[in-house]
Write an enzyme that holds these catalytic residues in place. Structure first.
Site, short mmCIF file in Angstrom:
data_model
loop_
_atom_site.label_atom_id
_atom_site.label_comp_id
_atom_site.label_asym_id
_atom_site.label_seq_id
_atom_site.Cartn_x
_atom_site.Cartn_y
_atom_site.Cartn_z
N LYS A 22 0.84 -1.21 0.00
CA LYS A 22 0.00 0.00 0.00
C LYS A 22 0.87 1.26 0.00
CE LYS A 22 -1.58 1.57 4.07
NZ LYS A 22 -1.46 2.96 4.53
N ASN A 23 1.80 1.31 0.95
CA ASN A 23 2.56 2.56 1.12
C ASN A 23 3.54 2.82 -0.02
OD1 ASN A 23 1.10 3.18 3.34
ND2 ASN A 23 2.64 2.50 4.82
N ARG A 94 -3.71 11.01 4.36
CA ARG A 94 -2.58 11.94 4.47
C ARG A 94 -1.60 11.81 3.31
NH1 ARG A 94 -2.02 14.15 9.17
NH2 ARG A 94 0.14 14.55 8.61
N CYS A 118 -4.10 13.46 13.09
CA CYS A 118 -4.40 12.07 12.76
C CYS A 118 -4.52 11.31 14.08
CB CYS A 118 -3.25 11.56 11.91
SG CYS A 118 -3.20 9.79 11.65
N ARG A 123 1.53 14.48 13.28
CA ARG A 123 1.97 14.26 11.91
C ARG A 123 2.01 15.54 11.05
NH1 ARG A 123 -0.62 8.83 9.63
NH2 ARG A 123 1.24 8.90 8.34
N PRO A 124 2.86 16.48 11.42
CA PRO A 124 2.99 17.69 10.59
C PRO A 124 3.63 17.37 9.24
CG PRO A 124 4.67 17.67 12.31
CD PRO A 124 3.80 16.46 12.54
N VAL A 125 3.62 18.34 8.33
CA VAL A 125 4.26 18.13 7.01
C VAL A 125 5.36 19.16 6.79
CG1 VAL A 125 2.33 16.94 5.89
CG2 VAL A 125 2.44 19.44 5.82
N ASP A 126 5.87 19.75 7.88
CA ASP A 126 6.89 20.80 7.77
C ASP A 126 8.13 20.34 7.01
OD1 ASP A 126 7.05 19.13 10.11
OD2 ASP A 126 8.75 20.35 10.78
N LEU A 127 8.50 19.07 7.15
CA LEU A 127 9.73 18.60 6.48
C LEU A 127 9.54 18.52 4.97
CD1 LEU A 127 10.75 15.78 8.98
CD2 LEU A 127 11.52 18.15 8.91
N ASP A 308 4.57 0.27 12.06
CA ASP A 308 3.34 -0.28 11.49
C ASP A 308 3.11 -1.74 11.88
OD1 ASP A 308 2.94 2.17 10.37
OD2 ASP A 308 3.51 1.60 8.34
N ILE A 330 8.12 6.45 16.91
CA ILE A 330 7.82 7.20 15.69
C ILE A 330 6.61 8.11 15.89
CG2 ILE A 330 7.32 7.03 13.20
CD1 ILE A 330 10.04 5.84 13.90
N ARG A 400 -8.64 -0.01 4.42
CA ARG A 400 -7.67 0.92 3.82
C ARG A 400 -6.36 0.20 3.51
NH1 ARG A 400 -7.04 6.49 6.91
NH2 ARG A 400 -5.60 6.65 5.18
C1 EPZ Z 1 4.62 6.68 6.37
O1 EPZ Z 1 3.94 7.81 6.90
C2 EPZ Z 1 3.59 5.58 6.24
N1 EPZ Z 1 2.52 6.04 5.35
C3 EPZ Z 1 3.03 5.24 7.61
O2 EPZ Z 1 2.15 4.14 7.43
C4 EPZ Z 1 4.19 4.81 8.53
O3 EPZ Z 1 3.70 4.57 9.83
C5 EPZ Z 1 5.24 5.92 8.57
O4 EPZ Z 1 5.68 6.25 7.23
C6 EPZ Z 1 6.47 5.55 9.39
O5 EPZ Z 1 7.05 4.38 8.87
C7 EPZ Z 1 2.70 6.02 4.04
O6 EPZ Z 1 3.74 5.65 3.53
C8 EPZ Z 1 1.56 6.43 3.19
P1 EPZ Z 1 6.90 9.88 8.41
P2 EPZ Z 1 4.61 9.24 6.88
O7 EPZ Z 1 6.90 11.17 7.69
O8 EPZ Z 1 5.44 9.37 5.67
C9 EPZ Z 1 7.23 13.19 11.85
C10 EPZ Z 1 0.27 2.77 7.98
O9 EPZ Z 1 -0.28 2.21 8.96
N2 EPZ Z 1 7.17 14.19 10.76
O10 EPZ Z 1 8.03 8.94 8.20
O11 EPZ Z 1 3.55 10.23 7.12
C11 EPZ Z 1 5.91 12.44 11.99
O12 EPZ Z 1 4.98 13.16 12.76
C12 EPZ Z 1 0.94 4.09 8.15
O13 EPZ Z 1 0.28 2.29 6.83
C13 EPZ Z 1 7.35 15.52 11.04
O14 EPZ Z 1 7.55 15.92 12.21
O15 EPZ Z 1 5.55 9.12 8.16
C14 EPZ Z 1 6.37 11.15 12.63
O16 EPZ Z 1 6.49 11.33 14.01
C15 EPZ Z 1 0.44 5.02 9.12
N3 EPZ Z 1 7.28 16.43 10.02
C16 EPZ Z 1 7.75 10.94 12.01
O17 EPZ Z 1 8.15 12.20 11.50
C17 EPZ Z 1 7.07 16.03 8.73
O18 EPZ Z 1 7.03 16.90 7.85
C18 EPZ Z 1 7.82 9.92 10.89
O19 EPZ Z 1 6.77 10.18 9.97
C19 EPZ Z 1 6.92 14.67 8.44
C20 EPZ Z 1 6.96 13.77 9.49
#
Ligand code: EPZ
Length: 422
Positions: A22-23, A94, A118, A123-127, A308, A330, A400
């Protein structure tokens, strides 16, 4: 809303086919926005999240056709007719934020709704935004939307991520393929889904090196072309079904599974006393007699133990001999399955990001509520080993991320049934 009834019982035996990830697929689909030529994805999973991404891409002017029952996705975005990803779609999923980098790289403009919070964390998107800004994007946050512009196109940049983010790495990687010059992504995510995306982009003509390590280098090219790419095996679906015989006993072969996708997870199964064997077709998991041993788990970015699989692992640890500690590093709120498992007799103490799980002899079936995707499936796994019947409500989360779960588990002898509701 559908529910699932699971009746706990004996061991599970047989084979379970594992779908495409999926991811990975959710990152591969937006890659179509980078090229005018068609992109074909094979081994796609049939899931509601894939349908949501289809809806989003279609709203931008792409065409997405599901062939062979949805296992093949034929995508094409000859011209984008709309550059706004609306809140109504983004709030559902997201991963919608992954259209931002490609749209901006191709057309120099994109408007994407901010996803908001969420169930499992802020889960911000600042990065994502910082990486695109480093590549020269002008960003403006207004009324819940990111308005992004790059009138003269993106330019290559060094992006040093302060923490590992799968999504931000994917967005930056896609954007960098069409940026002018060289980009270097430092502290990049190393997940198999990143490697899969890089391979697909390379098949489309991108110049990428270092995927799978924490430094990825991308040399921007003027245009990308069409390609056909098979989606990598879903390591989380794989780990989930590997836990089914680990929890219930028996022997299950997960077809398509590979150790390198789930290395850290297999180490924990081994420490718990569960045998995992590589076969020509996949991975065979065997639990013979006796109780499983307690193990301590810390979730980390790949190649560490995946967040996950944390909820599903908790379902196993709930019935081990002794006390296990699960540390979630995480996401800040990913233990919502703990109180539901407690309704089934599990003894779990949660303190901040750490859960201490005191194994009990046997869980007891109970009505429980699914709070998110991985939590839902952990309750199903727990129910398979529990005494009596477990009713899991709100299983739309499950749909999902897991295709045909009743069929796959039913095929190895589980007693599981879906009840269709409103
Ligand atoms: C991906 O989410 C996966 N989703 C998630 O799958 C998975 O849990 C996660 O990676 C971690 O492995 C998809 O691929 C669609 P991250 P993502 O950015 O990319 C923080 C599932 O069950 N962060 O690696 O959103 C964030 O809050 C799921 O299938 C920031 O602070 O995860 C988290 O604490 C749910 N700022 C950490 O980083 C940002 O801009 C890692 O998140 C981005 C992230």
């Amino acid at each position: 809303m559908d529910s699932i009834i699971v009746t706990g019982g004996g061991p599970l035996n047989g084979q379970i086919p594992i779908a495409g990830a999926k991811n990975a697929c959710l990152a591969l689909m937006p890659a179509t926005l980078l090229s005018e030529e068609p992109l074909t994805l094979t081994n796609a999973p049939r899931l509601s999240d894939i349908r949501t991404m289809t809806e989003l891409l279609t709203s931008l002017g792409a065409e997405v056709a599901g062939l062979q029952g949805g296992q093949v996705l034929a995508l094409s975005s000859h011209a984008l007719t709309n550059h706004t990803a609306e809140y109504d779609i983004v709030r559902k999923m997201r991963a919608s934020i992954l259209v931002l980098g490609p749209m901006l790289a191709r057309d120099g403009q994109a408007v994407v709704s901010l996803p908001g919070g969420c169930a499992i964390g802020a889960r911000p998107v600042d990065l994502h935004l910082r990486a695109l800004e480093a590549m020269g994007a002008e960003l403006d946050l207004r009324e819940g939307y990111v308005h992004a512009r790059a009138p003269r196109g993106l330019r290559g940049a060094v992006v040093d991520f302060p923490l590992v983010s799968v999504g931000a790495t994917e967005n930056a990687l896609m954007a960098a393929t069409l940026a002018r010059g060289t980009s270097v992504l430092r502290n990049a995510a190393r997940e198999p889904e990143i490697v899969d995306l890089a391979r697909c982009l390379r098949a489309m003509g991108a110049q990428i090196e270092g995927e799978g390590s924490s430094e990825i280098t991308i040399e921007g090219v003027a245009r990308l072309h069409g390609a056909t790419h098979p989606v990598v095996t879903d390591r989380i679906e794989l780990g989930t079904y590997m836990l089914a015989p680990a929890i219930c006993g028996g022997e299950v072969e997960c077809l398509g599974g590979r150790i390198e996708l789930v290395g850290a997870f297999c180490e924990k199964l081994d420490a718990a006393g569960i045998s995992v064997e590589e076969t020509p077709a996949g991975l065979k998991v065997t639990r013979r007699n006796g109780r499983v041993r307690a193990v301590d788990v810390v979730t980390e970015p790949f190649p560490g133990f995946p967040t996950d699989l944390q909820a599903q692992m908790m379902a196993l640890l709930a019935t081990t001999e002794g006390t296990s500690t699960l540390e979630e590093r995480i996401f800040e709120n990913r233990f919502m399955h703990a109180p539901e498992l407690a309704r089934m007799g599990a003894q779990i103490e949660v303190q901040g990001g750490t859960a201490r799980v005191h194994g009990v002899e046997r869980l007891k079936g109970a009505p429980v509520m699914a709070t998110d995707l991985r939590a839902s499936v952990s309750l199903i796994l727990a129910g398979l080993a529990a005494e009596g019947e477990t009713l899991v409500r709100r299983v739309y989360h499950l749909d999902r991320g897991y295709e045909r779960v009743e069929e796959k588990l039913g095929g190895v002898g589980a007693r599981i049934e879906r009840i269709h509701g409103d």
